[in-house]
Design a protein around this motif. Structure first.
Motif, PDB file in Angstrom:
ATOM      1  N   GLN A  77       0.828  -1.213   0.000  1.00 59.39           N
ATOM      2  CA  GLN A  77       0.000   0.000   0.000  1.00 59.39           C
ATOM      3  C   GLN A  77       0.862   1.263   0.000  1.00 59.39           C
ATOM      4  O   GLN A  77       0.503   2.249  -0.649  1.00 59.39           O
ATOM      5  N   ASP A  78       1.996   1.251   0.697  1.00 60.67           N
ATOM      6  CA  ASP A  78       2.903   2.409   0.678  1.00 60.67           C
ATOM      7  C   ASP A  78       3.356   2.702  -0.753  1.00 60.67           C
ATOM      8  O   ASP A  78       3.355   3.849  -1.201  1.00 60.67           O
ATOM      9  N   PHE A  79       3.737   1.654  -1.464  1.00 62.00           N
ATOM     10  CA  PHE A  79       4.180   1.822  -2.852  1.00 62.00           C
ATOM     11  C   PHE A  79       3.043   2.367  -3.716  1.00 62.00           C
ATOM     12  O   PHE A  79       3.225   3.323  -4.480  1.00 62.00           O
ATOM     13  N   ILE A  80       1.867   1.783  -3.586  1.00 61.72           N
ATOM     14  CA  ILE A  80       0.713   2.226  -4.376  1.00 61.72           C
ATOM     15  C   ILE A  80       0.412   3.699  -4.083  1.00 61.72           C
ATOM     16  O   ILE A  80       0.164   4.481  -5.008  1.00 61.72           O
ATOM     17  N   ASP A  81       0.455   4.096  -2.814  1.00 59.15           N
ATOM     18  CA  ASP A  81       0.177   5.490  -2.443  1.00 59.15           C
ATOM     19  C   ASP A  81       1.171   6.453  -3.084  1.00 59.15           C
ATOM     20  O   ASP A  81       0.795   7.526  -3.565  1.00 59.15           O
ATOM     21  N   VAL A  82       2.454   6.084  -3.096  1.00 57.37           N
ATOM     22  CA  VAL A  82       3.478   6.949  -3.692  1.00 57.37           C
ATOM     23  C   VAL A  82       3.266   7.054  -5.205  1.00 57.37           C
ATOM     24  O   VAL A  82       3.309   8.144  -5.771  1.00 57.37           O
ATOM     25  N   VAL A  83       3.009   5.930  -5.863  1.00 59.00           N
ATOM     26  CA  VAL A  83       2.807   5.950  -7.320  1.00 59.00           C
ATOM     27  C   VAL A  83       1.560   6.768  -7.664  1.00 59.00           C
ATOM     28  O   VAL A  83       1.565   7.547  -8.621  1.00 59.00           O
ATOM     29  N   GLU A  84       0.499   6.628  -6.877  1.00 67.09           N
ATOM     30  CA  GLU A  84      -0.710   7.424  -7.118  1.00 67.09           C
ATOM     31  C   GLU A  84      -0.422   8.914  -6.967  1.00 67.09           C
ATOM     32  O   GLU A  84      -0.907   9.732  -7.751  1.00 67.09           O
ATOM     33  N   ALA A  85       0.371   9.281  -5.951  1.00 65.41           N
ATOM     34  CA  ALA A  85       0.718  10.693  -5.741  1.00 65.41           C
ATOM     35  C   ALA A  85       1.524  11.232  -6.920  1.00 65.41           C
ATOM     36  O   ALA A  85       1.295  12.361  -7.378  1.00 65.41           O
ATOM     37  N   VAL A  86       2.459  10.426  -7.424  1.00 66.28           N
ATOM     38  CA  VAL A  86       3.252  10.833  -8.588  1.00 66.28           C
ATOM     39  C   VAL A  86       2.333  11.008  -9.801  1.00 66.28           C
ATOM     40  O   VAL A  86       2.423  12.007 -10.525  1.00 66.28           O
ATOM     41  N   PHE A  87       1.426  10.060 -10.012  1.00 66.58           N
ATOM     42  CA  PHE A  87       0.517  10.130 -11.154  1.00 66.58           C
ATOM     43  C   PHE A  87      -0.377  11.370 -11.067  1.00 66.58           C
ATOM     44  O   PHE A  87      -0.513  12.120 -12.041  1.00 66.58           O
ATOM     45  N   ARG A  88      -0.978  11.587  -9.908  1.00 67.41           N
ATOM     46  CA  ARG A  88      -1.868  12.752  -9.750  1.00 67.41           C
ATOM     47  C   ARG A  88      -1.114  14.062  -9.960  1.00 67.41           C
ATOM     48  O   ARG A  88      -1.617  14.984 -10.600  1.00 67.41           O
ATOM     49  N   GLY A  89       0.086  14.148  -9.385  1.00 68.95           N
ATOM     50  CA  GLY A  89       0.894  15.351  -9.568  1.00 68.95           C
ATOM     51  C   GLY A  89       1.262  15.556 -11.026  1.00 68.95           C
ATOM     52  O   GLY A  89       1.179  16.672 -11.551  1.00 68.95           O
ATOM     53  N   ALA A  90       1.647  14.478 -11.699  1.00 74.54           N
ATOM     54  CA  ALA A  90       2.029  14.566 -13.113  1.00 74.54           C
ATOM     55  C   ALA A  90       0.854  15.017 -13.967  1.00 74.54           C
ATOM     56  O   ALA A  90       1.012  15.822 -14.889  1.00 74.54           O
ATOM     57  N   MET A  91      -0.335  14.530 -13.645  1.00 72.82           N
ATOM     58  CA  MET A  91      -1.530  14.914 -14.411  1.00 72.82           C
ATOM     59  C   MET A  91      -1.840  16.403 -14.229  1.00 72.82           C
ATOM     60  O   MET A  91      -2.515  16.992 -15.065  1.00 72.82           O
ATOM     61  N   LYS A  92      -1.349  16.988 -13.148  1.00 68.53           N
ATOM     62  CA  LYS A  92      -1.541  18.429 -12.913  1.00 68.53           C
ATOM     63  C   LYS A  92      -0.354  19.236 -13.427  1.00 68.53           C
ATOM     64  O   LYS A  92      -0.272  20.434 -13.198  1.00 68.53           O
ATOM     65  N   GLY A  93       0.608  18.563 -14.072  1.00 67.54           N
ATOM     66  CA  GLY A  93       1.754  19.256 -14.638  1.00 67.54           C
ATOM     67  C   GLY A  93       2.911  19.473 -13.683  1.00 67.54           C
ATOM     68  O   GLY A  93       3.864  20.176 -14.002  1.00 67.54           O
ATOM     69  N   LYS A  94       2.854  18.864 -12.512  1.00 69.93           N
ATOM     70  CA  LYS A  94       3.941  19.028 -11.533  1.00 69.93           C
ATOM     71  C   LYS A  94       5.094  18.084 -11.857  1.00 69.93           C
ATOM     72  O   LYS A  94       4.884  16.989 -12.365  1.00 69.93           O
TER      73      LYS A  94
END
Length: 151
Positions: free
Chosen positions: A112-129
């Protein structure tokens, strides 16, 4: 069905994976299959691959490959395992409270820690971060001592 993670040993394989992974997070684990912490991380990655497959691709990079040394030097992979994230060929950074935002050093404690980090990266990337804050509590982040030469 269990996901098998591709192992990349040549620079052109890594180049094409970075270039050809579109609209998904690319997770590259730099390490050795003989290292105990790498094996622990690989287990987490294997178990998580299906859960993140809609928005991420996971691959292992063999640190002992001569061709890979250009990446090892570029990303300053001195601690193994080191996990580096990309999105649409852009290097994604994670602010986890350490001095180095370019990579995740060590293993993830849980799937779950890994999934949470990957989701955060994906969400940030989708916002252009290009840098995102680590969603894990500080006790869930591996600690390591950065060593600087001539200091």
């Amino acid at each position: 069905m269990e996901f098998l993670l591709p192992t990349l040993g040549q620079k052109r394989e890594v180049d094409s994976m970075i270039r050809d992974t579109i609209d998904k997070v690319l997770v590259l684990r730099f390490g050795r299959s003989s290292d105990a912490v790498c094996l622990q991380l690989d287990d987490v990655l294997y178990k998580s691959a299906r859960d993140v497959s809609r928005f991420a691709t996971v691959a292992l990079v063999d640190l002992d490959s001569e061709e890979i040394q250009v990446y090892v030097k570029y990303f300053d992979v001195t601690f193994i395992p080191s996990t580096i994230f990309f999105f649409n060929a852009h290097h994604m950074k994670i602010d986890s409270g350490s001095a180095d935002h370019t990579k995740w050093v060590g293993s993830f404690r849980t799937k779950q820690d890994f999934i949470d980090v990957v989701e955060a990266v994906f969400r940030g990337a989708m916002k252009g971060k290009l840098i995102v804050s680590c969603p894990l509590p500080p006790e869930g982040i591996p600690k390591f001592q950065l060593l600087y030469k001539d200091v």
